[in-house]
Design a protein around this motif. Structure first.
Motif, PDB file in Angstrom:
ATOM      1  N   UNK A  16       0.838  -1.204   0.000  1.00 43.43           N
ATOM      2  CA  UNK A  16       0.000   0.000   0.000  1.00 43.43           C
ATOM      3  C   UNK A  16       0.873   1.253   0.000  1.00 43.43           C
ATOM      4  N   UNK A  17       1.975   1.212   0.726  1.00 41.65           N
ATOM      5  CA  UNK A  17       2.939   2.315   0.681  1.00 41.65           C
ATOM      6  C   UNK A  17       3.448   2.524  -0.743  1.00 41.65           C
ATOM      7  N   UNK A  18       3.809   1.420  -1.412  1.00 43.33           N
ATOM      8  CA  UNK A  18       4.313   1.504  -2.784  1.00 43.33           C
ATOM      9  C   UNK A  18       3.250   2.041  -3.732  1.00 43.33           C
ATOM     10  N   UNK A  19       2.010   1.574  -3.583  1.00 41.81           N
ATOM     11  CA  UNK A  19       0.926   2.035  -4.450  1.00 41.81           C
ATOM     12  C   UNK A  19       0.677   3.525  -4.271  1.00 41.81           C
ATOM     13  N   UNK A  20       0.746   4.001  -3.024  1.00 38.40           N
ATOM     14  CA  UNK A  20       0.542   5.427  -2.769  1.00 38.40           C
ATOM     15  C   UNK A  20       1.645   6.262  -3.411  1.00 38.40           C
ATOM     16  N   UNK A  21       2.888   5.791  -3.313  1.00 34.57           N
ATOM     17  CA  UNK A  21       3.993   6.506  -3.956  1.00 34.57           C
ATOM     18  C   UNK A  21       3.789   6.549  -5.459  1.00 34.57           C
TER      19      UNK A  21
END
Length: 528
Positions: free
Chosen positions: A45-50
């Motif tokens: 989810x962190x990666x998707x937000x970035x």
């Protein structure tokens, strides 16, 4: 092993964890989240937000997501449908009465309510270790302080300049100085940073209620959209049962309809009757069989797939062995079929993320706003790019994918998961709109039938049947092109590379992970 005298890259090999995404900053954010004590879900989810910041043409909080998840390496696959729905006021009759012959590709009528933020919040609560504020922090940093535009992002960004210029708010944010940023330029999105800060503090309610929702609804209504505050507040994703088939000793799992994932399973079922492993992996016969299996499977996708909360989809029948036998009998190894209807399969911009952590939690995560910059509609104050998934709906009231209030459209983005002998083996995915079932099958058969490692399997050249032509990447050998032509296929070179993908392979005996990221994008795999 690859020939090190040719350009290319080796797969990434590690023991603790591996993250693979289509952007270096996204992969780095995922690794940092893992090393800070987060698990695979936190990192995804962190990666998707970035990526919603640094790949703004492909994804964002104005889009949808689908997730397959295997906690602690188990073979039971959890599936989450984070796709949004049509407004409560959207009916076939309304559009027909207004003179629409199809749903537009851009503008307010192409917008379904975004499901991603709800999905992220729910998945973190159920499976994560970190807070929403923690996983959004890197994205907020890049949106506020700026990020360098990477080469593939710049390539994609230039194409929709005309569409972006049609919306004053999109143009202000995404055409600084009146043009798309070039590779190496620094870009900022302060409006999106402020929106992400609200979500980090207030959770999903910060997006679906209050000032941010009001900004999106007001803009959609100004453009004629039927969306309401109630539509946004009611958004809720669902855990669903994945659909699966067995191929080459592996169980392959996909999202169920409204997702197109069963298209890949249909292709695998048809191809299971041919001994692909004895063929040239880049030869005409292997590619011809893949093309023909795809044409049959997509025909059924377009005939049957819709939102199962609204229409029945004969999944069990479509995935039966008897049905695969029937389809396979239509294929002539030496000649392209001539009796099938024409296929028109648009591409899309999407991000796919594959992560396995030290506890062998494995996540296959895909997030998208569909076409490049989605609908082209941007929240004036929030900076949210709204997806155009509604353009996938039909206006034929008898079709399973006909638009209806609260209905989800047929969806192209599809995460994949492979399991074997009670354990997860590989989260994987291949991006590219309609191409994705072809991409999943090409990746899997490259590995299972031809013994390629994940990086070799992603690097390998691709073909795609679309609009009565076969798009063949430049890497397809000339003799294979000629062999396809002799079988009756019309060959063209695609305008863009076919898709992009990631995968992480688990070797339980050695205790190792092997990660790969597609060279057709800017991304990479990293591990430790």
């Amino acid at each position: 092993m690859r020939d090190f005298q040719f350009p290319g890259r080796s797969p990434v090999r590690a023991t603790e964890a591996v993250a693979a995404t289509s952007h270096p900053l996204s992969t780095l954010a995922a690794i940092e989240m893992l090393r800070a004590g987060g698990n695979a879900m936190d990192a995804a989810i962190c990666a998707a937000a970035v990526q919603g910041v640094v790949e703004p043409q492909s994804t964002g909080i104005g889009g949808d997501c689908f997730v397959l998840y295997c906690p602690k390496g188990q073979s039971e696959v959890l599936a989450f449908n984070g796709s949004g729905r049509a407004p409560a006021g959207a009916t076939v009759d309304w559009y027909l009465d207004k003179g629409f012959s199809e749903l537009p590709k851009q503008g307010a009528h192409a917008v379904t309510v975004p499901g991603a933020v709800d999905a992220w919040s729910r998945l973190l609560e159920d499976h994560g270790r970190k807070s929403l504020a923690e996983v959004l922090a890197p994205a907020i940093h890049y949106a506020e302080n700026g990020y360098v535009v990477h080469d593939r992002v710049a390539f994609d960004w230039a194409e929709p300049e005309t569409d972006l210029s049609a919306d004053e708010y999109a143009a202000r944010i995404f055409l600084p100085g009146g043009q798309a940023p070039k590779a190496g330029d620094v870009h900022r999105q302060p409006e999106l940073a402020a929106t992400l800060r609200v979500i980090a503090k207030q959770g999903r309610a910060g997006f679906y209620e209050g000032t941010i929702a009001d900004d999106m609804v007001r803009r959609l209504n100004e453009l004629g959209g039927l969306h309401s505050h109630e539509d946004f507040a009611a958004t809720k994703g669902d855990y669903v049962a994945p659909v699966s088939t067995r191929y080459g000793g592996y169980d392959i799992h996909q999202m169920p309809p409204n997702n197109q994932g069963l298209t890949a399973l249909l292709m695998l079922n048809v191809l299971s009757g041919f001994k692909l492993g004895g063929l040239d992996p880049n030869g005409a016969e292997r590619l011809h069989l893949e093309i023909e299996a795809g044409r049959l499977a997509y025909q059924d996708r377009d005939r049957y797939v819709g939102d199962q909360d609204h229409v029945p989809v004969p999944v069990k029948q479509l995935l039966s062995g008897a049905y695969a036998d029937r389809l396979r009998a239509e294929i002539d190894r030496e000649r392209a079929m001539t009796h099938l209807p024409r296929l028109e399969l648009p591409g899309s911009d999407t991000v796919y993320i594959s992560i396995v952590d030290r506890d062998r939690n494995a996540v296959s995560f895909i997030n998208s706003t569909y076409y490049s910059f989605g609908s082209g509609v941007v929240g004036p104050k929030s900076g949210v790019v709204l997806q155009n998934r509604g353009s996938s709906f039909r206006l034929d009231p008898k079709h399973p994918n006909a638009i209806a209030p609260g209905k989800r459209p047929m969806h192209t983005i599809m995460p994949g998961m492979a399991t074997k002998n009670g354990r997860v083996v590989m989260p994987f995915g291949v991006m590219g709109g309609g191409y994705q079932p072809f991409g999943h099958v090409h990746l899997l058969t490259n590995m299972i039938d031809f013994g390629m490692d994940p990086q070799q399997a992603l690097d390998a050249p691709r073909v795609f049947y679309n609009d009565d032509t076969v798009e063949a990447e430049r890497g397809i050998p000339a003799e294979a092109i000629e062999g396809l032509r002799k079988r009756g296929h019309r060959i063209v070179e695609p305008q863009h590379p076919l898709g992009g993908g990631q995968a992480v392979l688990i070797d339980w005996e050695k205790g190792t992970l092997t990660g790969a990221s597609d060279p057709r994008k800017d991304g990479m795999a990293l591990g430790y």
